[in-house]
Design a protein around this motif. Structure first.
Motif, PDB file in Angstrom:
ATOM      1  N   TRP A  97      19.388  55.194  64.361  1.00 37.22           N
ATOM      2  CA  TRP A  97      19.680  56.167  63.317  1.00 37.22           C
ATOM      3  C   TRP A  97      20.913  55.780  62.507  1.00 37.22           C
ATOM      4  N   TRP A 142      12.295  53.734  57.274  1.00 32.70           N
ATOM      5  CA  TRP A 142      11.385  54.247  58.301  1.00 32.70           C
ATOM      6  C   TRP A 142      11.458  53.358  59.544  1.00 32.70           C
ATOM      7  N   VAL A 199      11.649  50.253  54.944  1.00 27.57           N
ATOM      8  CA  VAL A 199      12.689  49.672  55.798  1.00 27.57           C
ATOM      9  C   VAL A 199      13.435  50.782  56.534  1.00 27.57           C
ATOM     10  N   ASN A 245      11.984  44.401  66.610  1.00 29.74           N
ATOM     11  CA  ASN A 245      11.650  45.177  65.418  1.00 29.74           C
ATOM     12  C   ASN A 245      12.086  44.491  64.138  1.00 29.74           C
ATOM     13  N   GLU A 301      13.857  51.339  60.547  1.00 30.47           N
ATOM     14  CA  GLU A 301      15.131  51.473  61.257  1.00 30.47           C
ATOM     15  C   GLU A 301      15.145  52.755  62.082  1.00 30.47           C
ATOM     16  N   PHE A 302      14.612  53.799  61.481  1.00 25.92           N
ATOM     17  CA  PHE A 302      14.676  55.115  62.107  1.00 25.92           C
ATOM     18  C   PHE A 302      13.698  55.220  63.271  1.00 25.92           C
ATOM     19  N   PHE A 303      12.437  54.827  63.040  1.00 27.27           N
ATOM     20  CA  PHE A 303      11.412  55.079  64.049  1.00 27.27           C
ATOM     21  C   PHE A 303      11.168  53.894  64.977  1.00 27.27           C
ATOM     22  N   ASN A 304      11.182  52.667  64.439  1.00 25.67           N
ATOM     23  CA  ASN A 304      10.887  51.528  65.303  1.00 25.67           C
ATOM     24  C   ASN A 304      12.118  51.075  66.073  1.00 25.67           C
ATOM     25  N   ASN A 305      13.256  51.008  65.370  1.00 23.45           N
ATOM     26  CA  ASN A 305      14.468  50.555  66.054  1.00 23.45           C
ATOM     27  C   ASN A 305      15.191  51.689  66.757  1.00 23.45           C
ATOM     28  N   ARG A 306      14.816  52.926  66.417  1.00 23.79           N
ATOM     29  CA  ARG A 306      15.560  54.080  66.920  1.00 23.79           C
ATOM     30  C   ARG A 306      17.037  53.940  66.605  1.00 23.79           C
ATOM     31  N   GLU A 342       6.300  56.236  67.774  1.00 22.38           N
ATOM     32  CA  GLU A 342       7.582  56.219  67.090  1.00 22.38           C
ATOM     33  C   GLU A 342       7.863  57.573  66.439  1.00 22.38           C
TER      34      GLU A 342
END
Lengths: 304, 366
Positions: A271, A262, A260, B356, A264-269, B62
């Motif tokens: 941070w 990951w 989860v 997402n 938030e960080f990579f898919n949703n950007r 990503e």
């Protein structure tokens, strides 16, 4: 500070500081400061920028403004996904720890009871796999578990099964990977504890008529509790945040907080939300860490 | 992943050999997609220019974006896909290209450049490296075995119809772990705009459809399916054209009886451009330009395409490419198919989040 520690401190002030300061510096550099940064980001808002979140403070026209928002924490409450992921991570970590304990205790006990060169050899066998990269070993498991992998090929050629058993991309594979990877972390502290066990206590118990089960339950197990708890913590805590093993061996149904995070960080950007997820995870982990610390503390005082 | 490491080992050896034989004038740190360059291209560039190439690979936009947004990647060239590049340009992570240093710039196909200008107005920041489509790869024999002779082998129906997918699950299904691409396909399948900017579109029907499909998806991953298709571990994948073409070649080489095919669904598909860009904080700007310029040479572009089976944007390279590739309508699609291709646009953060969020729920079955 406990009386026991104060006594030592009073006796050896110089050496005491020398011993105590490095761990605190370590804690400051590698825990407090990174955590402060993560916590700071969790109070920001996401933005299309580099870095992708709003600044913590702004200094415009001689006015210093702080921008602090707890919205990200509230956001975690609006969606059951986060709660479910925490629960699922804790569940997977608890079950893995239990399996490690059931498998690891007899191994640690066996090694502790062995004498001489054989003991070194057995210890070596526990440590040896960690000489190769963790990632390579997980890939090796992928080769074993996949549909036309080694296990299925053998089973099928022996005629045990007609169709390959689906093991890859399941929770089963995740447990295999976790238990395999973390087992040495449980065996080693437990071994270190069990090897100190005073044989005379067991002899005395035998003289007083205790059988093997009673000796184990009433002497060995209680005395090894420190090792059991230390080993379990060393497994449980990192497994809660585990990402690589479920990513490589798990399927889409394995929900863990690492994944989860990951996302938030990579898919949703996002941070800030990712940082909030991480902060909450840390707070959750503080509970078992504190309990462990308390236990250790009590034991130290009892030994004093 | 196996292939990834093979590729990096080759690059590493090429690097070592170059370091031994040529007095290195400089270095260029390249971060490109895995399995995405001809075998000898790096070595040729090093020999010709004396510049040492440190070649590193990734397999997801990503991951690249995470690094770019954190800053100080240490890379001099990165290769984001068009819509990611569009957002990254807005975030200010790239430096403008110095076109006077790119003598081969005129080689680029003006029509494609015009399409890319939607994301990069004036084409200031990027040079396209390769382009491809997101379609369906399959092991036809196994798909027919699972679905019968009437299987819709030219349509999104094959994988976006829950009944079909449930039957295909037995022989293994992979979806790209890329919400933008899978949602676009689902929206198109439902007769909506694949680039919808309406948050509701990502929460309603399309999400419901994907949730119904998810239990039949063996895994969501963006590179594992190459090996698995080739090995027959899975029988169908939503994937990238060139990657599936590679799976086909791998299966042929392995002589394992697996025959992989790729098709662009008749309803249309997403086209993507992977674009060579230079981060703002790159340390070797001149070397980066030299490498980009080298990749635009028709012979080199052809060599890359021959190896990775993606179409390149250099028209002069086309006659130099194997006919097997240029004649393959899934790689060099005829104009009437190109008409049905669409490019993904930048979404608002709100749409991104909704998409997402839905994606996480879809993948984890929550």
């Amino acid at each position: 500070m406990s009386p026991a520690r104060r006594k030592i401190a009073w006796r050896l002030p110089g050496q005491y500081l020398l011993v105590v300061i490095p761990p605190y510096i370590w804690l400051l550099l590698f825990f407090v400061i990174p955590f402060a940064i993560v916590f700071k980001i969790s109070l920001a808002e996401s933005a299309i920028a580099q870095p992708p979140y709003t600044a913590f403070y702004e200094y415009v026209e001689d006015v210093l403004t702080f921008r602090v928002s707890f919205a990200n924490y509230l956001f975690l409450l609006t969606d059951s996904l986060y709660f479910d992921a925490y629960v699922s991570s804790l569940r997977i970590a608890a079950i893995s720890t239990l399996i490690c304990l059931v498998v690891g205790y007899p191994i640690a006990y066996g090694i502790a009871r062995t004498q001489g060169p054989l003991q070194s050899l057995l210890l070596m066998l526990v440590i040896l796999p960690s000489w190769t990269s963790f990632l390579v070993r997980i890939y090796a498991w992928m080769g074993l578990l996949r549909n036309n992998g080694i296990i299925n090929s053998v089973l099928m050629s022996l005629g045990v099964v007609d169709e390959p058993i689906r093991m890859m991309n399941t929770e089963f594979a995740v447990y295999i990977g976790i238990v395999y990877t973390y087992l040495p972390f449980l065996i080693l502290p437990l071994y270190a504890n069990l090897v100190k066990l005073d044989n005379r206590l067991l002899e005395a118990a035998t003289d007083l008529g205790a059988g093997p089960v009673s000796r184990f339950l009433r002497i060995t197990l209680p005395l090894s509790m420190g090792g059991v708890i230390a080993g379990c913590m060393l497994v449980f805590i990192p497994v809660v945040g585990e990402f690589v093993i479920p990513e490589l061996l798990g399927g889409s149904e394995t929900l863990m907080i690492g994944k989860v995070l990951w996302g938030e960080f990579f898919n949703n950007r996002d941070w800030p939300v990712a940082s909030a997820v991480a902060t909450v995870m840390l707070v959750l982990l503080l509970i078992p860490i504190t309990l462990f610390h308390r236990y250790q503390f009590r034991e130290m005082e009892a030994n004093d | 992943m196996k292939k990834t490491s093979k590729q990096s080992i080759i690059a590493l050896f090429a690097g070592l050999m170059a370091a031994g034989s040529v007095q290195a004038e400089g270095t260029v740190n390249v971060y490109n997609w895995s399995d995405y360059i001809g075998d000898d291209v790096v070595a040729k560039f090093e020999k010709e220019s004396g510049i040492k190439v440190v070649y590193d690979v990734f397999d997801s936009n990503e991951v690249l974006e995470g690094k770019l947004l954190a800053g100080r990647t240490g890379y001099d060239i990165v290769v984001p896909t068009s819509e990611f590049m569009g957002r990254q340009i807005k975030a200010g992570v790239f430096q403008p290209l110095q076109k006077d240093k790119l003598s081969n710039y005129g080689q680029l196909d003006p029509a494609l450049m015009k399409t890319i200008a939607i994301m990069d107005p004036g084409n200031n920041y990027g040079v396209p490296y390769m382009w491809g489509t997101t379609g369906i790869g399959m092991v036809k024999e196994k798909v027919i075995a699972a679905l019968g002779p009437d299987a819709p082998l030219d349509s999104w129906e094959l994988v976006l119809n829950p009944d079909n997918l449930a039957k295909l699950n037995k022989c293994g299904v992979a979806f790209l772990d890329s919400p933008t691409e899978i949602f676009a396909a689902a929206l198109l399948h439902l007769g909506k705009d694949p680039n919808s900017t309406d948050v509701k579109d990502y929460q309603g029907e399309a999400k419901a459809l994907l949730q119904k499909l998810a239990p039949s998806v063996t895994y969501f991953h963006s590179s594992k399916y190459i090996d698995d298709l080739a090995a027959g571990e899975i029988c169908v994948a939503i994937g990238w054209s060139g990657d599936i073409a590679q799976a086909k070649v791998d299966a042929e080489e392995a002589k394992n009886g697996v025959e992989v095919t790729y098709f662009i669904p008749k309803e249309g598909a997403q086209m993507f451009f992977d674009i060579l860009t230079i981060p703002k904080d790159a340390g070797n700007v001149d070397e980066a330009h030299a490498f980009i310029n080298f990749l635009m040479q028709p012979e080199i572009a052809a060599e890359n395409t021959n190896f990775i089976w993606f179409a390149n944007p250099i028209p002069a390279a086309t006659p130099l490419i194997d006919e097997e590739i240029t004649g393959d309508p899934s790689i060099y699609p005829p104009p009437e198919v190109v008409e049905r291709l669409y490019i993904s646009t930048i979404k608002t953060p709100k749409v991104d989040r909704a998409m997402n969020r839905a994606w996480t729920e879809i993948k984890t079955n929550q």
